[in-house]
Design a protein around this motif. Structure first.
Motif, mmCIF file in Angstrom:
data_model
loop_
_atom_site.group_PDB
_atom_site.id
_atom_site.type_symbol
_atom_site.label_atom_id
_atom_site.label_comp_id
_atom_site.label_asym_id
_atom_site.label_seq_id
_atom_site.Cartn_x
_atom_site.Cartn_y
_atom_site.Cartn_z
ATOM 1 N N GLU A 1 42.673 50.675 32.656
ATOM 2 C CA GLU A 1 43.234 49.372 32.257
ATOM 3 C C GLU A 1 43.402 48.418 33.440
ATOM 4 O O GLU A 1 43.457 47.200 33.264
ATOM 5 C CB GLU A 1 44.616 49.540 31.603
ATOM 6 C CG GLU A 1 44.668 50.460 30.400
ATOM 7 C CD GLU A 1 44.779 51.950 30.756
ATOM 8 O OE1 GLU A 1 44.465 52.321 31.913
ATOM 9 O OE2 GLU A 1 45.151 52.720 29.882
ATOM 10 N N GLN A 2 43.518 48.983 34.651
ATOM 11 C CA GLN A 2 43.770 48.129 35.822
ATOM 12 C C GLN A 2 42.591 47.195 36.128
ATOM 13 O O GLN A 2 42.754 46.219 36.861
ATOM 14 C CB GLN A 2 44.032 48.997 37.061
ATOM 15 C CG GLN A 2 45.355 49.752 37.005
ATOM 16 C CD GLN A 2 45.452 50.812 38.098
ATOM 17 O OE1 GLN A 2 44.493 51.077 38.813
ATOM 18 N NE2 GLN A 2 46.624 51.414 38.216
ATOM 19 N N ILE A 3 41.421 47.479 35.588
ATOM 20 C CA ILE A 3 40.250 46.671 35.956
ATOM 21 C C ILE A 3 40.422 45.209 35.524
ATOM 22 O O ILE A 3 39.947 44.295 36.210
ATOM 23 C CB ILE A 3 38.935 47.284 35.398
ATOM 24 C CG1 ILE A 3 37.726 46.628 36.060
ATOM 25 C CG2 ILE A 3 38.840 47.203 33.880
ATOM 26 C CD1 ILE A 3 37.578 46.890 37.522
ATOM 27 N N VAL A 4 41.136 44.995 34.410
ATOM 28 C CA VAL A 4 41.271 43.616 33.919
ATOM 29 C C VAL A 4 42.123 42.766 34.875
ATOM 30 O O VAL A 4 41.635 41.746 35.395
ATOM 31 C CB VAL A 4 41.803 43.597 32.469
ATOM 32 C CG1 VAL A 4 42.158 42.178 32.035
ATOM 33 C CG2 VAL A 4 40.768 44.206 31.529
ATOM 34 N N PRO A 5 43.374 43.143 35.167
ATOM 35 C CA PRO A 5 44.120 42.300 36.119
ATOM 36 C C PRO A 5 43.496 42.272 37.506
ATOM 37 O O PRO A 5 43.527 41.237 38.179
ATOM 38 C CB PRO A 5 45.517 42.932 36.147
ATOM 39 C CG PRO A 5 45.367 44.305 35.564
ATOM 40 C CD PRO A 5 44.194 44.246 34.622
ATOM 41 N N ALA A 6 42.892 43.383 37.940
ATOM 42 C CA ALA A 6 42.296 43.401 39.288
ATOM 43 C C ALA A 6 41.142 42.408 39.382
ATOM 44 O O ALA A 6 41.003 41.692 40.386
ATOM 45 C CB ALA A 6 41.805 44.806 39.621
ATOM 46 N N ALA A 7 40.333 42.339 38.349
ATOM 47 C CA ALA A 7 39.185 41.414 38.376
ATOM 48 C C ALA A 7 39.668 39.962 38.427
ATOM 49 O O ALA A 7 39.098 39.128 39.146
ATOM 50 C CB ALA A 7 38.307 41.644 37.151
ATOM 51 N N LEU A 8 40.726 39.673 37.694
ATOM 52 C CA LEU A 8 41.248 38.298 37.693
ATOM 53 C C LEU A 8 41.857 37.941 39.052
ATOM 54 O O LEU A 8 41.662 36.827 39.562
ATOM 55 C CB LEU A 8 42.265 38.129 36.562
ATOM 56 C CG LEU A 8 41.647 38.220 35.148
ATOM 57 C CD1 LEU A 8 42.733 38.394 34.091
ATOM 58 C CD2 LEU A 8 40.813 36.983 34.847
ATOM 59 N N GLU A 9 42.585 38.888 39.643
ATOM 60 C CA GLU A 9 43.150 38.642 40.976
ATOM 61 C C GLU A 9 42.029 38.428 41.995
ATOM 62 O O GLU A 9 42.123 37.562 42.873
ATOM 63 C CB GLU A 9 44.025 39.822 41.421
ATOM 64 C CG GLU A 9 45.355 39.929 40.700
ATOM 65 C CD GLU A 9 46.239 38.724 40.951
ATOM 66 O OE1 GLU A 9 46.322 38.257 42.091
ATOM 67 O OE2 GLU A 9 46.826 38.225 39.979
ATOM 68 N N ALA A 10 40.997 39.233 41.867
ATOM 69 C CA ALA A 10 39.865 39.114 42.803
ATOM 70 C C ALA A 10 39.289 37.698 42.753
ATOM 71 O O ALA A 10 39.048 37.071 43.791
ATOM 72 C CB ALA A 10 38.790 40.139 42.451
ATOM 73 N N MET A 11 39.118 37.177 41.551
ATOM 74 C CA MET A 11 38.543 35.834 41.411
ATOM 75 C C MET A 11 39.483 34.760 41.956
ATOM 76 O O MET A 11 39.043 33.781 42.556
ATOM 77 C CB MET A 11 38.213 35.547 39.947
ATOM 78 C CG MET A 11 36.989 36.277 39.439
ATOM 79 S SD MET A 11 35.501 36.073 40.449
ATOM 80 C CE MET A 11 35.269 34.303 40.370
ATOM 81 N N ARG A 12 40.779 34.934 41.716
ATOM 82 C CA ARG A 12 41.743 33.960 42.244
ATOM 83 C C ARG A 12 41.584 33.842 43.755
ATOM 84 O O ARG A 12 41.501 32.735 44.305
ATOM 85 C CB ARG A 12 43.180 34.413 41.909
ATOM 86 C CG ARG A 12 44.263 33.590 42.619
ATOM 87 C CD ARG A 12 45.669 34.131 42.364
ATOM 88 N NE ARG A 12 45.916 35.442 42.936
ATOM 89 C CZ ARG A 12 46.178 35.681 44.222
ATOM 90 N NH1 ARG A 12 46.207 34.687 45.076
ATOM 91 N NH2 ARG A 12 46.379 36.906 44.662
ATOM 92 N N VAL A 13 41.509 34.980 44.439
ATOM 93 C CA VAL A 13 41.438 34.961 45.902
ATOM 94 C C VAL A 13 40.071 34.443 46.370
ATOM 95 O O VAL A 13 39.987 33.609 47.277
ATOM 96 C CB VAL A 13 41.738 36.368 46.463
ATOM 97 C CG1 VAL A 13 41.509 36.409 47.974
ATOM 98 C CG2 VAL A 13 43.178 36.753 46.118
ATOM 99 N N LEU A 14 39.010 34.922 45.760
ATOM 100 C CA LEU A 14 37.665 34.527 46.203
ATOM 101 C C LEU A 14 37.450 33.020 46.098
ATOM 102 O O LEU A 14 36.769 32.418 46.937
ATOM 103 C CB LEU A 14 36.596 35.250 45.370
ATOM 104 C CG LEU A 14 36.427 36.752 45.632
ATOM 105 C CD1 LEU A 14 35.543 37.386 44.554
ATOM 106 C CD2 LEU A 14 35.834 37.018 47.009
ATOM 107 N N THR A 15 38.024 32.402 45.077
ATOM 108 C CA THR A 15 37.733 30.986 44.822
ATOM 109 C C THR A 15 38.783 30.040 45.388
ATOM 110 O O THR A 15 38.642 28.821 45.245
ATOM 111 C CB THR A 15 37.592 30.724 43.310
ATOM 112 O OG1 THR A 15 38.811 31.111 42.658
ATOM 113 C CG2 THR A 15 36.429 31.500 42.711
ATOM 114 N N ASP A 16 39.817 30.570 46.029
ATOM 115 C CA ASP A 16 40.856 29.707 46.611
ATOM 116 C C ASP A 16 40.502 29.458 48.081
ATOM 117 O O ASP A 16 40.504 30.390 48.883
ATOM 118 C CB ASP A 16 42.215 30.401 46.494
ATOM 119 C CG ASP A 16 43.339 29.551 47.077
ATOM 120 O OD1 ASP A 16 43.048 28.612 47.852
ATOM 121 O OD2 ASP A 16 44.502 29.833 46.769
ATOM 122 N N PRO A 17 40.202 28.209 48.461
ATOM 123 C CA PRO A 17 39.766 27.975 49.841
ATOM 124 C C PRO A 17 40.824 28.342 50.888
ATOM 125 O O PRO A 17 40.480 28.623 52.037
ATOM 126 C CB PRO A 17 39.449 26.478 49.882
ATOM 127 C CG PRO A 17 40.047 25.885 48.649
ATOM 128 C CD PRO A 17 40.180 26.986 47.637
#
Ligand SMILES: Cc1ncc(C[n+]2csc(CCOP(=O)(O)OP(=O)(O)O)c2C)c(N)n1
Ligand SMILES: [Mg+2]
Length: 619
Positions: A157-173
């Protein structure tokens, strides 16, 4: 929707988009990887099943594939990257160097190393590190200090929040860097039920953050009071596509501009305000003005020690800094007045607020005279006609002349980054790509591949020393296999010339910096499948470059240069400590010189007052 824990992120990643200024596109180009027992049945299966969604490319070395992702991300102004998947153990830790490079350079890369079994049933599995005191440790913990976000997916189940957190960090300059999601090899193959919305197209919008009005007002007051203002343009100017705004501000105010390695090309070299490179590898023009500047406006710079000449560059006793940066961490450096903002918006706002303000004509004239004198010196260096072997400066000049206005030069380590920083005549903000945050030997070939994948319409000239080449040549085979066109300028000088020069400067006589004997690197490149052109003279080198431009696929142009015909450093210093005692007298002499030079080193801790106090944090 029921999927494996490996299928879920593959489908998720393929659906991520990024938008800035109304332009929207896919965030992940594709996925690079190397399979082993840790990821074959999980991510390997998922990538095979979804080749249409997230195409897979086989790399030859895991470190190198992260460099491809970083090179791509930088060329795309951080609005795109690759995902990278590895097996457990050595495949995973091979990526740690790539992660550090990406994080230090503030470039988004997504790393998906496998991890040992979450069930712990077969422990210790092949390639597993056992820590007797801590059962939760694995080699992937090495990613923690070099990642901006780290997670280990121990339950599906952790894959869902982890993927969203990953995108937040990757796309925040302000946050971006390496993101690592460690995936235990058993969990990758287990199933998870994800909400349908998780797999639907998702747009990550990069909003441009305006400067806080109060911060801007204080910055304007400081700049208006300044008698000798100077702008230092860093990589953030280019990533924010703020180069036109920078040129407009410089033209409107006459404030001269020096450039860091990542910021090189922010202004074309023939712009009236361009002083070129600043810092330890800077031009005399930029470094002389830096010495006397009273207000320094740092835009999108992390103020590395090369930029500040190890804190000796700015010698005005009351020098103040105004830092424009999306990251408050960087904005706060040197007790600056912090303008936490997008570079483009902040520069435009500054120009509006400074309307009618112009710097002292004497300061402006001095900048123009210094820049003109430096332009003449560059011309002399790149046409020196050194014999019997050409100088590296001539080789750089020839590449600069062969490159079209939009073509890209790529480099990372050795003596070339400093020479390029000084000598390259920039014409396009995306034409100069020297990785000097980590200055990682071996970045050149894969980093150049990433640039070419991001900008296929540009010719990519990768300048690589013999030392860097030997460290990580394997991705040349990937470039051959995938038909990625590079012009690789392989500069042979029989070892680590840069470190040899540094060694002489600390009294250690080039100890351990020569190759005895030099391998035949041209033959090596040929064996990897590249076309190789061997140039003995600078004239042969020039015609080889033209032939290389016309060729398809990667071409290596091999040229030997005079190791001792270096470009000097100009009015700057770099803090490399020298032994306090040694049997060799040359070391003692170097230590005395070091202590003298270090006297120029300062800490920039400004006094605060109501109008000029440091303004921290985000608005
Ligand atoms: C991975 C890595 N290891 C070590 C260094 C330290 N280092 C910096 S430059 C250099 C020598 C580079 O040799 P070469 O590529 O031949 O360039 P040259 O100095 O001869 O111009 C070394 C060892 C580094 N930057 N990166
Ligand atoms: Mg060398």
């Amino acid at each position: 929707m029921r999927l494996t824990v490996a299928q879920a992120p593959v489908r998720f990643l393929a659906a991520q988009e990024i938008e800035r200024d109304g332009e929207r596109h896919r965030f992940f180009a594709d996925c690079f990887g190397i399979f082993g027992h840790g990821n074959l049945a999980g991510l390997g299966q998922a990538l095979q099943q979804h080749q249409d969604l997230l195409p897979y490319h086989q790399a030859r070395n895991e470190q190198a594939m992260v460099h491809v992702a970083a090179g791509y991300a930088r060329q795309r102004n951080r609005l795109g990257t690759y995902a990278c998947t590895t097996s457990i153990g050595p495949g995973a830790t091979n990526m740690v160097t790539g992660a550090a490079l990406a994080t230090i350079n503030r470039l988004p890369v997504l790393l998906l190393p496998s991890d040992s079994f979450a069930t712990r049933a077969p422990h210790p599995v092949l390639q597993q590190l056992e820590a007797p005191h801590d059962a939760t440790l694995s080699v992937n913990d090495c990613f923690k200090p070099v990642s901006r976000y780290f997670d280990r997916i121990e339950r599906p189940e952790q894959i869902v929040p982890a993927a969203l957190e990953a995108m937040r960090v990757l796309t925040d300059p302000a946050e971006t860097g390496a993101v690592t999601l460690a995936l235990p090899e058993d969990v990758q193959t287990e199933t998870v039920t994800v909400p349908a919305a998780f797999l639907e197209p998702r747009v990550w919008t990069v909003f441009r953050q305006p400067p806080a009005p109060d911060a801007l007002e204080r910055a304007v007051a400081l700049i208006q009071e300044a008698r000798r203002p100077l702008i230092v343009a860093g990589g953030g100017v280019i990533y924010a596509e703020a180069t036109d705004a920078l040129a407009a501000l410089a033209e409107a105010t006459g404030i001269p501009v020096g450039e860091t390695q990542a910021g090189r090309g922010a202004l074309p070299s023939d712009h009236p305000s361009a002083l070129g490179a600043i810092g330890a590898t800077g031009t005399p023009a930029a470094n002389r003005l830096a010495r006397d500047a009273d207000v320094v406006i740092g835009v999108g710079t992390r103020w590395s020690d090369f930029t500040t000449a190890s804190k000796s560059a700015f010698q005005d006793p009351g020098v103040r800094f105004v830092n424009i940066n999306v990251a408050s961490f960087d904005a706060a450096k040197h007790s600056a007045l912090c303008v936490v903002a997008d570079a483009r918006l902040a520069l435009e706002a500054l120009q509006d607020a400074l309307a009618g303000h112009r710097v002292d004509p004497e300061w402006e004239r001095r900048a123009a005279d210094e820049a003109a004198a430096w332009g003449a010196e560059v011309q002399r260096l790149v046409t020196a006609d050194h014999s019997p072997l050409p100088s590296q400066a001539e080789v750089i000049g020839a590449v600069n002349a062969a490159a079209g206005p939009a073509d890209v030069v790529v480099c990372a380590a050795g003596s070339m980054p400093g020479d390029l920083h000084k000598l390259w005549r920039a014409r396009d903000p995306k034409g100069y790509h020297v990785e000097y945050g980590y200055s990682c030997m071996g970045y050149e070939i894969p980093g150049g591949m990433g640039v070419k994948l991001a900008a296929p319409e540009r010719e990519v000239f990768v300048m690589i020393g013999d030392g860097s080449y030997l460290m990580l040549p394997g991705e040349l085979a990937t470039a051959v296999a995938d038909g990625i066109k590079l012009v690789l300028v392989l500069v042979q000088n029989h070892g680590y010339a840069s470190i040899g020069a540094l060694s002489r400067s600390i009294g250690s006589a080039e100890f351990g910096t020569h190759y005895p004997p030099s391998p035949d690197l041209a033959a090596n490149a040929e064996s990897l499948g590249a076309q190789v052109l061997r140039a003995g003279t600078i004239a042969e080198f020039r015609s080889a470059l033209e032939a290389a431009k016309a060729a398809e696929g990667p071409v290596v142009v091999h040229v030997e240069v005079d190791r001792y015909a270096g470009v000097p450093s100009y009015e700057s210093w770099w803090d490399v400590p020298v032994a306090e005692i040694a049997t060799d007298e040359s070391v003692a002499a170097a230590r005395a010189e070091y202590e003298r030079a270090r006297e120029a080193q300062r800490q920039y801790i400004a006094p605060t007052s109501p109008s000029t106090e440091t303004v921290g944090g985000r608005p």
